[in-house]
Design a protein around this motif. Sequence first.
Motif, PDB file in Angstrom:
ATOM      1  N   LEU A   1       0.815  -1.218   0.000  1.00  0.00           N
ATOM      2  CA  LEU A   1       0.000   0.000   0.000  1.00  0.00           C
ATOM      3  C   LEU A   1       0.848   1.267   0.000  1.00  0.00           C
ATOM      4  O   LEU A   1       0.356   2.329  -0.409  1.00  0.00           O
ATOM      5  CB  LEU A   1      -0.928  -0.004   1.221  1.00  0.00           C
ATOM      6  CG  LEU A   1      -1.908  -1.179   1.284  1.00  0.00           C
ATOM      7  CD1 LEU A   1      -2.809  -1.055   2.500  1.00  0.00           C
ATOM      8  CD2 LEU A   1      -2.741  -1.266   0.014  1.00  0.00           C
ATOM      9  N   GLN A   2       2.069   1.181   0.496  1.00  0.00           N
ATOM     10  CA  GLN A   2       3.085   2.227   0.339  1.00  0.00           C
ATOM     11  C   GLN A   2       2.657   3.570   0.906  1.00  0.00           C
ATOM     12  O   GLN A   2       3.042   4.628   0.395  1.00  0.00           O
ATOM     13  CB  GLN A   2       3.438   2.370  -1.153  1.00  0.00           C
ATOM     14  CG  GLN A   2       3.934   1.079  -1.748  1.00  0.00           C
ATOM     15  CD  GLN A   2       3.965   1.061  -3.253  1.00  0.00           C
ATOM     16  OE1 GLN A   2       3.817   2.109  -3.880  1.00  0.00           O
ATOM     17  NE2 GLN A   2       4.161  -0.098  -3.836  1.00  0.00           N
TER      18      GLN A   2
ATOM     19  N   HIS B   1       0.164   5.173  -6.463  1.00  0.00           N
ATOM     20  CA  HIS B   1       1.360   4.399  -6.173  1.00  0.00           C
ATOM     21  C   HIS B   1       2.601   5.174  -6.581  1.00  0.00           C
ATOM     22  O   HIS B   1       2.597   5.954  -7.534  1.00  0.00           O
ATOM     23  CB  HIS B   1       1.319   3.055  -6.909  1.00  0.00           C
ATOM     24  CG  HIS B   1       0.287   2.132  -6.346  1.00  0.00           C
ATOM     25  ND1 HIS B   1      -0.130   0.997  -7.016  1.00  0.00           N
ATOM     26  CD2 HIS B   1      -0.422   2.164  -5.195  1.00  0.00           C
ATOM     27  CE1 HIS B   1      -1.043   0.368  -6.295  1.00  0.00           C
ATOM     28  NE2 HIS B   1      -1.234   1.066  -5.182  1.00  0.00           N
ATOM     29  N   ALA B   2       3.675   4.961  -5.859  1.00  0.00           N
ATOM     30  CA  ALA B   2       4.935   5.661  -6.133  1.00  0.00           C
ATOM     31  C   ALA B   2       5.485   5.222  -7.485  1.00  0.00           C
ATOM     32  O   ALA B   2       5.290   4.100  -7.943  1.00  0.00           O
ATOM     33  CB  ALA B   2       5.934   5.358  -5.024  1.00  0.00           C
ATOM     34  N   THR B   3       6.175   6.167  -8.121  1.00  0.00           N
ATOM     35  CA  THR B   3       6.772   5.870  -9.432  1.00  0.00           C
ATOM     36  C   THR B   3       8.298   5.888  -9.388  1.00  0.00           C
ATOM     37  O   THR B   3       8.941   5.585 -10.392  1.00  0.00           O
ATOM     38  CB  THR B   3       6.281   6.900 -10.461  1.00  0.00           C
ATOM     39  OG1 THR B   3       6.614   8.224  -9.981  1.00  0.00           O
ATOM     40  CG2 THR B   3       4.771   6.796 -10.649  1.00  0.00           C
ATOM     41  N   SER B   4       8.843   6.238  -8.241  1.00  0.00           N
ATOM     42  CA  SER B   4      10.296   6.292  -8.122  1.00  0.00           C
ATOM     43  C   SER B   4      10.715   5.644  -6.809  1.00  0.00           C
ATOM     44  O   SER B   4       9.891   5.360  -5.942  1.00  0.00           O
ATOM     45  CB  SER B   4      10.786   7.745  -8.182  1.00  0.00           C
ATOM     46  OG  SER B   4      10.221   8.497  -7.102  1.00  0.00           O
ATOM     47  N   GLY B   5      12.016   5.453  -6.674  1.00  0.00           N
ATOM     48  CA  GLY B   5      12.531   4.858  -5.463  1.00  0.00           C
ATOM     49  C   GLY B   5      12.218   3.367  -5.382  1.00  0.00           C
ATOM     50  O   GLY B   5      11.869   2.706  -6.376  1.00  0.00           O
ATOM     51  N   PHE B   6      12.391   2.851  -4.172  1.00  0.00           N
ATOM     52  CA  PHE B   6      12.163   1.416  -3.982  1.00  0.00           C
ATOM     53  C   PHE B   6      10.726   1.036  -4.298  1.00  0.00           C
ATOM     54  O   PHE B   6      10.471   0.026  -4.968  1.00  0.00           O
ATOM     55  CB  PHE B   6      12.501   1.028  -2.538  1.00  0.00           C
ATOM     56  CG  PHE B   6      12.117  -0.389  -2.193  1.00  0.00           C
ATOM     57  CD1 PHE B   6      12.881  -1.462  -2.631  1.00  0.00           C
ATOM     58  CD2 PHE B   6      10.973  -0.648  -1.462  1.00  0.00           C
ATOM     59  CE1 PHE B   6      12.518  -2.764  -2.330  1.00  0.00           C
ATOM     60  CE2 PHE B   6      10.604  -1.952  -1.148  1.00  0.00           C
ATOM     61  CZ  PHE B   6      11.381  -3.011  -1.585  1.00  0.00           C
ATOM     62  N   PHE B   7       9.764   1.833  -3.799  1.00  0.00           N
ATOM     63  CA  PHE B   7       8.364   1.516  -4.048  1.00  0.00           C
ATOM     64  C   PHE B   7       8.039   1.595  -5.532  1.00  0.00           C
ATOM     65  O   PHE B   7       7.243   0.802  -6.053  1.00  0.00           O
ATOM     66  CB  PHE B   7       7.466   2.463  -3.254  1.00  0.00           C
ATOM     67  CG  PHE B   7       7.441   2.171  -1.777  1.00  0.00           C
ATOM     68  CD1 PHE B   7       7.388   0.868  -1.312  1.00  0.00           C
ATOM     69  CD2 PHE B   7       7.503   3.203  -0.853  1.00  0.00           C
ATOM     70  CE1 PHE B   7       7.374   0.586   0.051  1.00  0.00           C
ATOM     71  CE2 PHE B   7       7.490   2.938   0.512  1.00  0.00           C
ATOM     72  CZ  PHE B   7       7.438   1.621   0.964  1.00  0.00           C
ATOM     73  N   GLY B   8       8.644   2.565  -6.229  1.00  0.00           N
ATOM     74  CA  GLY B   8       8.426   2.632  -7.671  1.00  0.00           C
ATOM     75  C   GLY B   8       8.957   1.402  -8.375  1.00  0.00           C
ATOM     76  O   GLY B   8       8.302   0.846  -9.276  1.00  0.00           O
ATOM     77  N   TRP B   9      10.155   0.967  -7.967  1.00  0.00           N
ATOM     78  CA  TRP B   9      10.712  -0.270  -8.551  1.00  0.00           C
ATOM     79  C   TRP B   9       9.803  -1.468  -8.256  1.00  0.00           C
ATOM     80  O   TRP B   9       9.544  -2.294  -9.137  1.00  0.00           O
ATOM     81  CB  TRP B   9      12.097  -0.497  -7.955  1.00  0.00           C
ATOM     82  CG  TRP B   9      12.704  -1.814  -8.349  1.00  0.00           C
ATOM     83  CD1 TRP B   9      13.404  -2.100  -9.484  1.00  0.00           C
ATOM     84  CD2 TRP B   9      12.638  -3.031  -7.595  1.00  0.00           C
ATOM     85  NE1 TRP B   9      13.789  -3.425  -9.491  1.00  0.00           N
ATOM     86  CE2 TRP B   9      13.324  -4.023  -8.338  1.00  0.00           C
ATOM     87  CE3 TRP B   9      12.066  -3.377  -6.377  1.00  0.00           C
ATOM     88  CZ2 TRP B   9      13.456  -5.325  -7.887  1.00  0.00           C
ATOM     89  CZ3 TRP B   9      12.206  -4.666  -5.933  1.00  0.00           C
ATOM     90  CH2 TRP B   9      12.884  -5.634  -6.672  1.00  0.00           C
ATOM     91  N   PHE B  10       9.319  -1.536  -7.040  1.00  0.00           N
ATOM     92  CA  PHE B  10       8.445  -2.649  -6.674  1.00  0.00           C
ATOM     93  C   PHE B  10       7.156  -2.615  -7.492  1.00  0.00           C
ATOM     94  O   PHE B  10       6.688  -3.668  -7.969  1.00  0.00           O
ATOM     95  CB  PHE B  10       8.124  -2.585  -5.183  1.00  0.00           C
ATOM     96  CG  PHE B  10       7.119  -3.612  -4.734  1.00  0.00           C
ATOM     97  CD1 PHE B  10       7.497  -4.932  -4.507  1.00  0.00           C
ATOM     98  CD2 PHE B  10       5.784  -3.272  -4.563  1.00  0.00           C
ATOM     99  CE1 PHE B  10       6.567  -5.878  -4.113  1.00  0.00           C
ATOM    100  CE2 PHE B  10       4.848  -4.218  -4.173  1.00  0.00           C
ATOM    101  CZ  PHE B  10       5.237  -5.523  -3.934  1.00  0.00           C
TER     102      PHE B  10
END
Length: 932
Positions: A255-256, A399-408
Amino acid sequence: MDVQNRLKNAEPRLPETVRRSGVSVEAAESGFLMVITLKSLGGETDELALGDYLTRNLGEELKRLPGVGRLQQFGSERAMRVWVDPEKLAAYDLTMADVTAAITRENAQVSPGRVGDEPTVPGTMISTPLTVHGQLNTPEEFAAIPLRAQTDGGRLLLSDVARVELGAQTLAFSVSSNGKPAAAAAVQMRPGANAVSTAAAIEKRLADLKPSMPKDMEVVISYNTAPFVKISITKVVQTLIEAMVLVFLVILLFLQNIRYTLIPTIVAPIALLGTFAVMAAAGYSINVLTMFGMVLAIGIIVDDAIVVVENVERIMSRQGLSPRDATRQAMGEISGAIVGITLVLAAVFIPMGMAAGSVGAIYRQFTLSMSVSILFSAFLALTLTPALCATLLKPGQGHATSGFFGWFNRRFESLTARYTGGVGWVLRRGGRMLVVYAVLLVVLGVGYSRVATSFVPEEDQGNFMAMFELPAGATAERTRKVVAAYEAYTATRPDIVESTVILGFGFSGSGPNAAQAFTSLKDWGERKTTVNAEIAAAEAAMADIPEGTAMIMKPPAIESLGTTSGFALRLEDRGNAGPDALKAAEDQLIALASQSRLVTDVMADGLPDGQSIALKIDRQKALALGVSFSAISDMISTAIGSNYVNDFPNKGELQQVVVQADAPARMHVEDVLRLKVRNIDGGMVALSEVVEPVWETTPLQLERYNGYPAANISGSAASGVSSGAAMDEMERLAQQLPEGFALEWTGQSLQERQSAAQAPMLLAASMLVVFLVLAALYESWSIPLSVMLVVPLGVLGAVLAVLARGMDNDVFFKVGLITIIGLSAKNAILLVEYARHLRNDGMGLYRAVLRASRLRLRPIVMTSLAFILGVVPLMIAHGPGSEIQNAIGTGVFGGMLSATVLAVFFVPVLYVTVSRLTTRKSRNKGSGKSTG
């Protein structure tokens, strides 16, 4: 009331001595909760003084505590012992009956009444009570009892034929602690009592009594099973915290957003607290079993909240709705799924609570804790969770598009795309997938048949026991030498802190040739060895004892089921072949077991038969000599066995007066024959005139089980062999016995057999309940059938996981299997229910399944991963209580893993197949009706 009535019927048939001592009824479990030892700090207090103080000052205090069912004392209180010299007695033409009659006459309570009591003469102004000191108090007063008085003033006193001392009431037991004299008492719990609270109450009371004890005395708890329970609960609480942390990390990963994660974080503790409240109202305690249920439930109770939050988040990010509108739409889509999942997960545990015996008691702990927590979770998901979503969530947070969450997120979107393509591929090859499904079912059947069976894992409880058994007829002196060797050995072991040995007592039987040791180790964090290692070392050290056997074993895994670990059985003589044939069959079975590689330490669980002297009384000759049979029996029983005459006051307590022949006069059978009794003419007749001693072999114990003559046999599974395999081996060996002999399991072994017999029924009942609940919920047979077909895929993973770790099919594995049934159905419901929703909106079957698979993959993976990681602490647990945690966690981990990985592909195929078959059948019925 029924027990009292039966006692009243039996009392007239009891010996007079037994009736005078009283008959008591105590409800207590078979095993010992703890052994309390009283010892001398400086060695100034002897064993008799310790036993008397324990009986007087500690025994009654402990008996009154809640949870204590029975206090078995191994220290003797004091008694006035009258040791008679039979030769002096005969020289004065006296018998034992004369001695007991004199004591009864002179040591008596007198109630003289009052002077001036009503009715009185007129003018009487004072009423005064009278007292007569009829009871004697000291050995000197008893020694001065006159046995005979002559007219010339001469008197024959008790001291002329006996010595009198303040000795021990019973000499049956002798206690030593770490090799020093002591007194001991074993606590047995009342059925249904809580071990932790009972032990805490005992420890508190002993602490309160300690300041008033003599300075030279110290009371310690030398054997205690409660610390293991407490530390096990502590470990489970630690596991619960670890599981919650892992679960919420998974939620945050998917859910980030802290706000999204906060909602399940709020809901889960509320569900757990509600469960505790219901358990308290139902009379259940917080114990290892209920806490295990909580650990399993933590991954489930967050599922509903995750499903709600994930769906709201998806609608908000894709449709741009406000939190309130998104929540309203999301609840319309998933309320049915939540209700269905809840009903399935709660109903799947209901058959567990219907199991019988101790297995049912274990299952009911899980049933209550898990079902209630699941129901609370669903209630909160339909009420509190939507309110929190509408209140706490903010729009525009995609949802995130960058960083670790973006990669995930990119990786997961790629996985979702490949998964959707894979689902389309398997749907086009439904026939092949069904063949693979059938192969998996075969693998499941083969794997399940190869899982070894047992009842519950044997834990390192921090202590062990040793039973010593010497040949029949061995004296306490010989037994004490063997015990001394064991005590010398334990003194060299740095991890052993206390070893209490009770000479004369054993779980298999009591006598001078038996002894029982209770050995405790340091706390788990302070020692370097395990109980298994200490047992192996003790067995090696005691393997070369000069005589007798030493059996070293663990306490029972469940306190109320037996007294030791291993298996226990009764060999029954159902054909009435007789004691000799039963003994032969027992020896044959033990000999066969000694040749088997699956069982070890198989032995007769009881004192061995031995030589005895039968005193054959020639009644006709006795009658001719004027000697009555009662005179002969009274003389023998009093001189050799002792006779309780009456009581005397001693420091505020009434204690017994016991008459017995002095030790030198009862060491040999010739001493018995030299005893003399009085005939009707007043003359003295030696027993040798009317008694003939005959040596014969007799059993020291006679046992009946379920109405049949029986022999008690115990043993253990060999190293690396499950208890179930060992029990199967004993049943196979018993088939080689002559006809008329049957084997019957008892204690924990009986519960294991009942557990194995009930398991298939419970699993089938759980699956049937789930099917019926789904059928009633969806008013369809196709959806329940497609959901239930997924269940074996979860069971397959559980079976393969325990096989890989070499674990057994025990009670806790069965609990995990039933949990897997519900969780496997849950994942299927998430997908199938949404596909049904899309079909009701007019979408075709194939497209609806593909879309449901794509949209439901994220919540399925998220909830499944949360549960899988939630049980990882159970699966990898170590230390106290880890065996049970591993047994639960391993099966559930493997089952949920396979239920997730396989189900996401097989659920679409099975749902499409079942739906097409159902539709085709409906069309055929419709065409048949129209044709008609």
